[in-house]
Design a protein around this motif. Structure first.
Motif: not given
Lengths: 183, 569
Positions: B274, B276, B282-283, B286, B304, B306, B317, B320, B522, B526, B529
């Protein structure tokens, strides 16, 4: 013609030694009729299995095991679904079965009379598969031939009907005594 | 599919859902219904409902090995070959060990379905709600962390997903196994009913109930709109059902999402990580590796989800990493990948019942009876924590004698006989998540697509062994008192994972110091996500978990969309 056991064995050894030296294309016996990946079976072996299938579950007014190719199913299962050591055991058992038959009756199983077949199978029914190679072959093959027969299209459409879409489940119904079926 | 790789704009969506299995399918449905342009990424191939169920209408004799898996395949793929559903008719829906290696620091049978629909195609379809006896478990018994939600938070969402998915069951009024929005239950057999009554009369707090399962016993309008019809009791579910008789992403949520025109489904897409954005905090999207071309492409979205299935969600994760999150996205606590758990399915018990010989069953049934947890429910009463649920089944099998040879053998094969009532149960035990039970990434070894290989390191503990012993004791006592005979217990000694209920690693909790996700699923650190598959689970309880993933997902999407509208994420 009566041949002593010693002579017969010598002949077998001589012939097989000769065969081993010949390229396979000169061999008289053609390969089995279905493609096998792991084990080698020739037409003679296939004939033994077909005769065994026919003896175990004979054709009557209804098809027998040979008619539904239960012997081919047996070959496929040994070839694909047996561990190596079990394949080896089964192949050796087949040789022992053939030898037992030739020793007793001087010909292969498929040449045996119904009485000879019955006598041989009665012996093997009683023998222990863990100590007797021929009994292992017989009992293992019998299990597979029965599986092939009872899961064949014929059996599952005409004898015990398999329903792809039953569309029902009843948890508690009275048992009905089914009419006896003639095979 | 249009060529969506052209420009960044073409690769920008409102929402991205990683995974198309049971929870990803729900995320796709909810987002697209709410009008968000949604990209659904699936690492495997596409499997279209009806079209891609090649074995679904095959008869037994059409399978060359009558269902058995050839020895060469078993030898090459020992892990998946241990799965009960990995048979000739459904093997194309399972990942072969050889194709997707991982590292077992301790034995872990990782069963996977890499295709559109994921494991929702082959799942066992048992669906029970959690209750506060489950959500309050960690706080009461002092393990893991407190769940940030309670039953009341999830109850309306259970109802919401049950109505759409179609759950068959009976309202039993059991406080620790709440009733749902049920279609009529499947019948119990004579001996199951006998045992149900026996247990009710002899054990104050124990119940035997109709199994609750995701089958359309009586389809409603909403199911007809999905193109699904009544379950035909084929019990060939693992092949994919042409009637849509059971719930799967393929038969239900994904076609529903497709119909909105808002879904872009992209198979063959392994999510690498993902993205960032350090400035935005924030994200933003991807990175996707195309499994065919092995090229990496970026896709962008505001939110996003997951849903890659528990283990792979941890992988994504962990992989990422950024300046802000050097140890994996959202991993400020250092707990990402830890407190992983599963269900203890090792115990089995079987018996016979000599009574009711004048009754039998007819047709087939895709479920069985169910015994909800009865240990340590109201308070701690044993020398182990938590408890177990159990399946319960009783049925009669037909058999033929196979004596001798020739005409007499054939006569036997033509005349099936009805065996006695067989009785059996299997254990579904809660396990305690522990910090040392974890998923990590290999520092060097990579797979064919350049993803780090996964390490799985977890095992049974003393609590599991004690619970197994108790299952044998309690069930043996119940069976004996009910008059069952020939009682046999067995410990399959199966490795963790084969339960196919792997959970955790990205757990929910109130405190960012001890958990990864907040009460809306969440990432604390972040917030655009979300994780709503098995990875989010703080504890495991005893219930089959999929229904809870569905409810958590629908609830989380609702929250995400309302936050997006308010500009909060």
């Amino acid at each position: 013609m009566l041949v002593s056991r010693r002579t017969a064995l010598k002949q077998v050894l001589f012939v097989s030694a000769g065969l081993a030296l010949l390229p396979s294309c000169f061999r008289k016996t053609p390969p089995a009729s279905i493609k096998l990946r792991n084990i080698v079976l020739d037409a003679d072996d296939e004939n033994v299995l077909a005769a065994l299938a026919d003896t175990l579950i004979p054709k009557t007014n209804t098809p027998g095991a040979k008619d539904v190719s239960a012997h081919h199913f047996t070959m496929t299962m040994v070839d694909d679904c047996f561990k190596k050591e079990d394949q080896q055991r089964w192949l050796e058992g087949m040789k022992a079965f053939d030898k037992l038959c030739r020793d007793k009756y001087s010909h292969a199983f498929e040449k045996c009379t119904p009485d000879e077949r019955a006598s041989l199978l009665t012996t093997l029914e009683a023998a222990k598969a863990d100590t007797d190679a021929a009994a292992y072959f017989y009992q293992t093959s019998k299990r597979l031939i029965i599986q092939g027969y009872t899961s064949s299209e014929y059996y599952l459409t005409k004898v015990q009907v398999y329903e792809l879409v039953p569309a029902r489940f009843h948890g508690s119904i009275p048992v009905k005594q089914p009419d006896r079926r003639t095979a | 599919m249009a060529n969506i790789n052209n420009s960044a704009q073409d690769r920008t969506f409102d929402a991205i859902v990683i995974g198309s299995g049971i929870s990803g399918g729900w995320a796709a449905k909810e987002f697209t219904e709410k009008g968000l342009k949604t990209l659904v990424l699936e690492r495997g191939r596409d499997v279209k409902h009806l079209k891609d169920y090649p074995t679904t209408n095959m008869y037994p004799w059409e399978f060359p090995h009558r269902g058995q898996i050839p020895e060469a395949i078993k030898e090459e793929n020992p892990v998946v070959s241990r799965c009960y559903a990995y048979k000739e008719d459904a093997m194309h829906f399972f990942v072969k060990d050889k194709e997707h290696p991982y590292v077992q620091d301790k034995p872990f049978d990782w069963i996977r379905g890499y295709q559109v629909g994921g494991k929702s195609l082959m799942w066992a379809r048992q669906t029970q709600r959690w209750s506060n006896y489950d959500f309050e478990g960690p706080a009461r018994d002092g393990f893991a962390v407190d769940w940030p939600i309670r039953y009341e938070d999830l109850a309306p969402w259970y109802s919401y997903v049950e109505k759409f998915a179609g759950i068959s069951g009976n309202k039993d009024g059991i406080a620790h196994l709440p009733d749902g929005e049920f279609l009529p239950p499947m019948e119990l057999t004579k001996v199951e009913t006998y045992f149900k009554d026996f247990v009710a009369a002899n054990y104050k707090d124990r119940h035997v109930i109709y199994g609750r399962c995701a089958h359309l016993s009586e389809p409603q309008q909403i199911h007809k709109e999905q193109g699904r019809v009544q379950c035909q009791k084929r019990v060939l579910c693992q092949r994919g059902c042409p009637f849509g008789g059971y719930f799967s992403s393929n038969s239900s949520t994904l076609p529903w999402a497709e119909k909105t025109g808002n879904m872009t489904l992209r198979p063959f897409s392994v999510v690498h990580s993902i993205i960032y954005d350090e400035q935005k905090g924030k994200a933003t999207g991807v990175r996707v590796i195309d499994t065919n071309t092995k090229q990496m492409t970026e896709f962008y979205a505001n939110v996003i989800f997951v849903n890659a299935a528990a283990v792979n969600t941890n992988l994504i994760l962990l992989n990422s990493t950024s300046h802000r999150f050097p140890d994996g996205l959202g991993n400020d606590s250092g707990l990402l990948g830890k407190y992983f758990a599963f269900h203890n399915y090792r115990g089995h018990i079987s018996a016979l019942y000599e009574g009711y010989k004048e009754f039998t069953t007819e047709g087939r049934r895709p479920t069985s009876a169910y015994i909800p947890r009865f240990r340590n429910v109201e308070k701690q009463e044993t020398d182990f924590l938590r408890g177990y649920a159990a399946g319960f089944i009783s049925e009669r099998f037909s058999f033929t004698k196979k004596e001798g040879f020739g005409h007499s053998l054939k006569e036997q094969l033509f005349n099936e006989e009805l065996g006695p009532w067989f009785v059996g149960s299997h254990m579904m035990g809660e396990t305690i998540p522990k910090e040392k039970s974890r998923i990590t990434l290999d520092k060097e070894k990579k797979d064919e697509w350049g993803m780090p290989l996964l390490h799985v390191d977890m095992d049974y503990d003393d609590n599991d062994e004690k619970m197994l012993k108790d299952f044998f004791e309690q069930m043996t006592e119940m069976y004996t008192r009910a008059g069952f005979t020939d009682i046999k217990t067995s410990d399959s000694k199966q490795a963790p994972g084969l339960d196919i209920h792997e959970m955790g690693g990205v757990r929910m909790g109130n405190d960012p110091k001890t958990s990864l996700l907040n009460k809306w699923n969440q990432l604390h650190a972040c917030q655009n996500v979300f994780v709503t598959d098995g990875a989010c689970m703080t504890s495991t309880s005893t219930q089959n978990p999929s229904l809870t993933y569905m409810a958590l997902t629908a609830r989380a999407v609702d929250h995400a969309v309302s936050q997006l509208k308010k500009g909060e994420i």
